[in-house]
Scaffold this motif. Structure first.
Motif, mmCIF file in Angstrom:
data_model
loop_
_atom_site.group_PDB
_atom_site.id
_atom_site.type_symbol
_atom_site.label_atom_id
_atom_site.label_comp_id
_atom_site.label_asym_id
_atom_site.label_seq_id
_atom_site.Cartn_x
_atom_site.Cartn_y
_atom_site.Cartn_z
ATOM 1 N N LEU A 761 -17.543 -4.154 38.852
ATOM 2 C CA LEU A 761 -18.745 -3.427 38.462
ATOM 3 C C LEU A 761 -19.330 -3.983 37.165
ATOM 4 O O LEU A 761 -20.555 -4.045 36.990
ATOM 5 N N ALA A 762 -18.449 -4.398 36.262
ATOM 6 C CA ALA A 762 -18.932 -4.973 35.008
ATOM 7 C C ALA A 762 -19.650 -6.293 35.237
ATOM 8 O O ALA A 762 -20.614 -6.620 34.540
ATOM 9 N N ARG A 763 -19.174 -7.065 36.225
ATOM 10 C CA ARG A 763 -19.824 -8.344 36.518
ATOM 11 C C ARG A 763 -21.153 -8.154 37.244
ATOM 12 O O ARG A 763 -22.035 -8.997 37.176
ATOM 13 N N LEU A 764 -21.286 -7.026 37.953
ATOM 14 C CA LEU A 764 -22.576 -6.690 38.567
ATOM 15 C C LEU A 764 -23.417 -5.966 37.525
ATOM 16 O O LEU A 764 -23.546 -4.749 37.511
ATOM 17 N N ARG A 765 -24.002 -6.688 36.648
ATOM 18 C CA ARG A 765 -24.710 -6.086 35.522
ATOM 19 C C ARG A 765 -25.945 -5.347 36.008
ATOM 20 O O ARG A 765 -26.633 -5.797 36.908
ATOM 21 N N PRO A 766 -26.261 -4.225 35.398
ATOM 22 C CA PRO A 766 -27.449 -3.473 35.814
ATOM 23 C C PRO A 766 -28.747 -4.233 35.647
ATOM 24 O O PRO A 766 -29.720 -3.944 36.322
ATOM 25 N N ASP A 767 -28.779 -5.200 34.720
ATOM 26 C CA ASP A 767 -30.033 -5.895 34.475
ATOM 27 C C ASP A 767 -30.212 -7.112 35.371
ATOM 28 O O ASP A 767 -31.100 -7.921 35.145
ATOM 29 N N VAL A 768 -29.363 -7.277 36.393
ATOM 30 C CA VAL A 768 -29.575 -8.359 37.339
ATOM 31 C C VAL A 768 -30.868 -8.096 38.087
ATOM 32 O O VAL A 768 -31.091 -6.991 38.580
ATOM 33 N N PRO A 769 -31.777 -9.050 38.170
ATOM 34 C CA PRO A 769 -33.038 -8.802 38.865
ATOM 35 C C PRO A 769 -32.809 -8.539 40.337
ATOM 36 O O PRO A 769 -31.863 -9.049 40.926
#
Length: 784
Positions: A761-769
């Motif tokens: 989940l940390a690697r799937l950052r919320p700011d990924v477009p």
């Protein structure tokens, strides 16, 4: 404006500013493994609600999470958890226990998907699929021929034609010339015409089940989409748009196999009457009709073979079209041929009497010979494919498909022989007044004891190997729990569990030996029956006493074993029909065996993945489009295989927003070795590069799951070091009772599971477009 409307209709997001409310919400989609479970157990909450799906397969949430999208602030530090429950696809109602009767069809269908990895040999690949389809066709003919043997030969021809047998079974009295006083049905042709309704009804039942299960399981169309410019699907066929929707091929094969079954029945009835007309010198009209019937059967056989050979799977697009004329008129034409055959056979022939066995004894010998030749040629083709891209991890050096096809043929032979032998014993008892089933079936039953001797030797070898592995594991176990008080019994138990789990990797050798011995013994049985035309006991008369005794023992013991096996098989199926626990055990068999689409045999049990994979694909794609959020796809055991298959079906731009968490996964250990063309190293490496991130958990005590073993520098990024099992060696303050050895179950109880999920989940950052907008030429999800 048009571009804006397009994005709005498909749910795609043009830029981060357009991200909807709840975009930072993360989703964990759990997929269970073999045997199934309940949503309450998966979500660890007694209160769950179904948010989408039906009673067969559905997605559940905790009741408290039902409206999570409207409360994104409550889920900033944790994911929304959903459970996809698909166990009813394989172990639902009791009628599915009857799918045990379709076991040979399922096994030969597996052989189709076991071809080795290759590149640039399309014609050889097509030849491989064609040979497996032909092997599947022989199994259909064998099953219907066995039904004809029981209904036509043993019952209508032998028993009804023997006065003592007909008197013993009064329900056959109206078919007996002596008991009925020469009644209308007592003539052999009419008896055969009436009895053939049994195998014809069996063929119709197989057609109905295939059509019905297609509508219930496999008629779910995958998400239709256009390929993206940078998309590559050559690594594995599982990413092709039409892989999970082979409607056209299944319909063609269903028509061909139905026609083959009906033509087999027509041949069993008509050729007997035609043979009598030729020998007796009867009316010229009947002789001409018999010749016309034989020619029609030859033409029908050629048409069936043409349909089976003409076309394989087309996976690059959805197979929505049907060959309406062929699918409709091929079975109808076969029914017409059968109806005319019954009229021809039922014509009055007062001087025709049934003696001995029904003509056509060599039918089973011909089927066995064709099956053996197909398996041998399939082995040559598989070896050619393997040599183009050899991989030492591939099971049996590419010969797994031919070996499994051989086992499917052997299963079909055992089932057909078992039915025939038991019915013959039931009709005749111990009087020995009936000729009984064909000689070849007796020979095939006689090779079962030698095969069991080989199997016992293999079991002994496995036991010895397990003992060696246990002794070898004692020291590593002590190192894993260094500093703990030494407990020899506890250490031995853990080491034994690890040793038993490691035996899974010896399965290719077991299958290879059993298949090779089966092929040799089958060839010997066929040669013996052709050379002597007598059962083994009689054929050995005059030989050395040891040889004669062995032959008689093998014949008697084989007959008893094949009968016992058939009764056990029927009893198991009956018990499973009534017992949900036993039915779930059978469901586990189908979890593994029916993952693959019906590409070689249309009467195989239905492919549940043709429902489950589209379900998962739709759920992931709609979540990403609706929220733009993060998604962890969490699969256990067979659920990890479904998760990988569903991820391959997504667009690359959506796939990059998915994190994959697998545990107890057979992706490489079983599927990668046995199905290398679709789950080999190249395919798994491609999946690793195309998803956002991937972590895999496994235990040395797990007999099913294992490492992914990606080549190069991919491995350490995917596989975590083996988890300790048990978590605690002895009694401690935190574990006052002995910790269980979990093996393949309950991976979520290990703290490593939550740790790895948080890292993903940390690697799937919320700011990924979000997925980039596509132009008008591609990349838009479309429902079909």
């Amino acid at each position: 404006m048009e571009r804006a409307r397009e994005h709005a209709s498909t749910g795609e997001l043009g830029n981060p500013a357009q991200r909807p409310e709840g975009a930072e919400t993360a989703l964990e989609l759990l997929v269970h493994g073999v045997g199934g479970t309940t949503p309450e157990e998966m979500l660890n909450d007694p209160r769950t609600v179904r948010i989408t799906g039906d009673a067969t397969a559905a997605v559940f949430r905790r009741a408290d999470d039902a409206d999570a999208e409207q409360r994104p602030d409550d889920y900033r530090g944790k994911p929304v958890r959903e459970a996809y429950v698909w166990c009813n696809l394989t172990s639902g109602n009791g009628a599915r226990a009857l799918w045990l009767l379709l076991l040979p069809f399922m096994v030969v269908n597996l052989a189709h998907w076991m071809r080795p990895t290759t590149r640039g040999r399309k014609r050889t690949v097509r030849l491989y699929g064609l040979l497996v389809r032909l092997a599947g066709l022989t199994l259909t003919v064998l099953l219907v021929a066995a039904a004809c043997e029981v209904a036509l030969d043993l019952t209508a021809w032998q028993c009804a034609g023997t006065r003592a047998c007909a008197r013993e079974h009064s329900w056959l009295g109206f078919l007996s010339p002596e008991v009925s006083g020469g009644g209308w049905w007592s003539q052999p042709g009419r008896r055969l015409a009436l009895a053939c309704l049994v195998p014809a009804a069996l063929t119709g039942l197989l057609w109905y089940l295939s059509h019905r299960t297609w509508s219930a399981y496999e008629s779910q169309q995958p998400m239709s989409r256009r390929a993206e410019p940078d998309e590559e699907t050559g690594r594995t066929g599982l990413g092709r748009p039409g892989f999970w929707y082979g409607r056209r091929l299944v319909a063609r094969l269903r028509a061909a196999h139905t026609a083959a079954g009906l033509l087999t029945v027509a041949a069993a009835v008509g050729t007997s009457a035609a043979r009598y007309d030729r020998v007796s010198g009867g009316p010229a009209v009947l002789g001409m009709l018999g010749q016309l019937l034989d020619a029609t059967l030859v033409v029908g056989t050629a048409v069936v073979l043409w349909v089976v050979c003409r076309r394989g799977r087309s996976e690059h697009r959805l197979d929505q079209e049907l060959d309406q004329t062929l699918v409709r008129w091929l079975p109808v034409g076969s029914i017409a041929v059968l109806a005319l055959t019954l009229v021809y056979a039922g014509w009055s022939r007062p001087d025709w009497h049934s003696t001995g066995r029904l003509p056509g004894d060599m039918t089973f010998g011909g089927i066995a010979l064709v099956q053996g030749m197909l398996v041998i040629v399939l082995g040559v083709v598989a070896r050619i494919l393997y040599r183009t891209r050899p991989d030492t991890r591939t099971a049996m050096r590419g010969l797994a498909g031919p070996a499994v096809a051989m086992l499917a043929c052997a299963l079909g032979g055992v089932m057909s022989g078992g039915v025939s032998q038991r019915v013959a014993d039931w009709l005749d008892g111990t009087r020995d007044s009936l000729p009984g089933p064909p000689v070849l079936l007796t020979w095939q039953a006689s090779v079962i004891p030698p095969l069991l001797v080989v199997l016992a030797a293999l079991v002994g070898w496995l036991a010895r190997r397990s003992w060696q592995l246990r002794n070898r594991e004692m020291h590593p176990v002590e190192l894993d729990y260094k500093g703990e008080p030494k407990d020899t019994a506890r250490t031995r138990r853990i080491a034994s569990t690890r040793a038993m789990a490691a035996l899974t990797d010896r399965a290719p050798r077991m299958v290879g030996v059993i298949s090779s011995v089966t092929l040799l013994l089958g060839a010997g049985a066929l040669a013996g029956s052709l050379a002597t035309e007598d059962p083994p006991g009689e054929a050995a008369q005059g030989a050395y006493a040891v040889v004669q005794g062995a032959a008689e023992t093998a014949q008697a013991l084989g007959s008893w074993l094949i009968g016992f096996g058939f009764i056990l098989f029927v009893t198991w199926g009956r018990r499973a029909y009534k017992d949900p626990a036993a039915r779930r055990t059978i469901g586990i068999l189908w979890d593994v065996g029916t993952f693959w689409p019906r590409a070689a045999h249309p009467f195989a049990p239905p492919c549940y993945a043709e429902r489950a994979v589209p379900d998962l694909t739709w759920r992931m794609a709609t979540w990403i489009r609706a929220t733009g959020g993060r998604l962890v796809l969490s699969g256990h055991s067979q659920g990890s295989v479904l998760a990988a298959a569903a991820a391959w079906q997504l667009k690359p731009s959506v796939r990059k927003r998915i994190a994959l968490l697998t545990y107890g996964s057979p992706l490489e250990r079983l599927y990668g070795r046995w199905f290398p063309a679709h789950f080999g190293p190249a395919a798994l490496t491609s999946l690793h590069r195309e998803v956002a991130c991937w972590r895999n958990l496994y235990r040395p005590t797990d007999p099913i799951g294992g490492p992914v073993r990606l080549p190069g520098d991919c491995g350490p990024q995917v596989d975590r070091e083996p988890l300790k099992d048990p978590l605690a060696y002895g009694r401690t303050e935190r574990q006052p009772l002995p910790a269980p050895i979990l093996g393949h179950s309950d991976y979520q109880a290990d703290p490593a599971f939550a740790d790895e999920r948080e890292r993903l989940l940390a690697r799937l950052r919320p700011d990924v477009p979000p997925p980039r907008a596509q132009d008008d030429a591609g990349g838009v999800l479309e429902s079909s």
